[in-house]
Design a protein around this motif. Structure first.
Motif, short mmCIF file in Angstrom:
data_model
loop_
_atom_site.label_atom_id
_atom_site.label_comp_id
_atom_site.label_asym_id
_atom_site.label_seq_id
_atom_site.Cartn_x
_atom_site.Cartn_y
_atom_site.Cartn_z
N LYS A 195 0.61 10.79 -6.65
CA LYS A 195 0.57 11.75 -5.54
C LYS A 195 0.09 11.09 -4.26
N LYS A 196 -0.92 10.21 -4.37
CA LYS A 196 -1.48 9.56 -3.18
C LYS A 196 -0.65 8.35 -2.74
N ILE A 197 -0.30 7.50 -3.68
CA ILE A 197 0.31 6.22 -3.29
C ILE A 197 1.79 6.32 -2.95
N LYS A 198 2.43 7.44 -3.26
CA LYS A 198 3.88 7.53 -3.00
C LYS A 198 4.19 7.45 -1.50
N THR A 199 3.20 7.72 -0.66
CA THR A 199 3.42 7.65 0.79
C THR A 199 2.76 6.43 1.42
N TYR A 200 2.15 5.58 0.60
CA TYR A 200 1.44 4.41 1.12
C TYR A 200 2.40 3.36 1.65
N THR A 201 1.96 2.67 2.67
CA THR A 201 2.67 1.48 3.13
C THR A 201 2.35 0.35 2.14
N PRO A 202 3.13 -0.71 2.15
CA PRO A 202 2.80 -1.84 1.28
C PRO A 202 1.37 -2.36 1.53
N GLN A 203 0.95 -2.36 2.78
CA GLN A 203 -0.39 -2.82 3.13
C GLN A 203 -1.46 -1.91 2.52
N GLN A 204 -1.26 -0.60 2.57
CA GLN A 204 -2.22 0.34 1.99
C GLN A 204 -2.25 0.22 0.46
N LEU A 205 -1.09 0.01 -0.14
CA LEU A 205 -1.03 -0.15 -1.59
C LEU A 205 -1.75 -1.44 -2.00
N ARG A 206 -1.54 -2.50 -1.25
CA ARG A 206 -2.23 -3.76 -1.53
C ARG A 206 -3.75 -3.56 -1.45
N ALA A 207 -4.21 -2.82 -0.45
CA ALA A 207 -5.64 -2.59 -0.28
C ALA A 207 -6.22 -1.81 -1.46
N ILE A 208 -5.54 -0.75 -1.91
CA ILE A 208 -6.07 0.02 -3.03
C ILE A 208 -6.02 -0.79 -4.32
N MET A 209 -5.01 -1.62 -4.48
CA MET A 209 -4.96 -2.49 -5.66
C MET A 209 -6.15 -3.44 -5.67
#
Length: 172
Positions: free
Chosen positions: A46-60
């Protein structure tokens, strides 16, 4: 290249594979979580489906840091370097928070502010020692790239030591 590719091999080679799962959503609207009991990093679709690649990298990186921090203590195969990294984080936490007041965040969790780059870095968990969020929050911020990291260091000049400790994970 994923985040795991950037970790020094000697630091993680004996930890075994990290587990990753994606759930529809997580408690408290979290983007991700790490469960040290099952050794699993979980992301919220629900949260990550709208993330940019940069935001996804940060949460990872936030969740990878939890995996490393807990593995340093709980995994009998953890390298001396990983254990030393965690010991530096724990010592840093202890020295910075000694005598500090515990606050209550508007989301109801407790924390020690102490000038961290966010209240979340000082978050306290019932039954656990503090410092858990230091590597996660600081590696998450560093994962946003060198320009953002430079801005964070400029905005929080007293946090260079904390960034240095969290990023010392990558020293050879």
């Amino acid at each position: 290249m994923n985040g795991m590719d950037m970790l020094p091999r000697n630091l993680v080679k004996d930890l075994g594979p990290g587990k990753l799962s994606v759930k529809a959503s997580l408690d408290e609207g979290a983007s991700g979580e790490y469960d040290y009991m099952t050794d699993t990093m979980t992301l919220s679709h629900k949260k990550i489906k709208t993330y940019t690649p940069q935001q996804l990298r940060a949460i990872m990186w936030h969740e990878i840091a939890h995996w490393l921090y807990y593995s340093a203590q709980l995994n009998p195969k953890a390298s001396p370097a990983l254990k030393a990294w965690r010991a530096k984080i724990d010592a840093h936490w202890a020295s910075r928070t000694k005598g500090e007041i515990i606050g209550k965040h508007q989301s109801e969790w407790k924390y020690i502010r102490d000038g961290w780059i966010s209240d979340y870095a000082g978050r306290l968990y019932p039954g656990q020692d503090g410092g858990i969020e230091i590597p996660s929050v600081y590696l998450e911020k560093a994962a946003l790239g060198p320009d953002q990291l430079a801005l964070w260091c400029e905005q929080f000049p007293n946090e260079k030591e904390t960034f240095d400790i969290a990023l010392s994970l990558f020293e050879k």
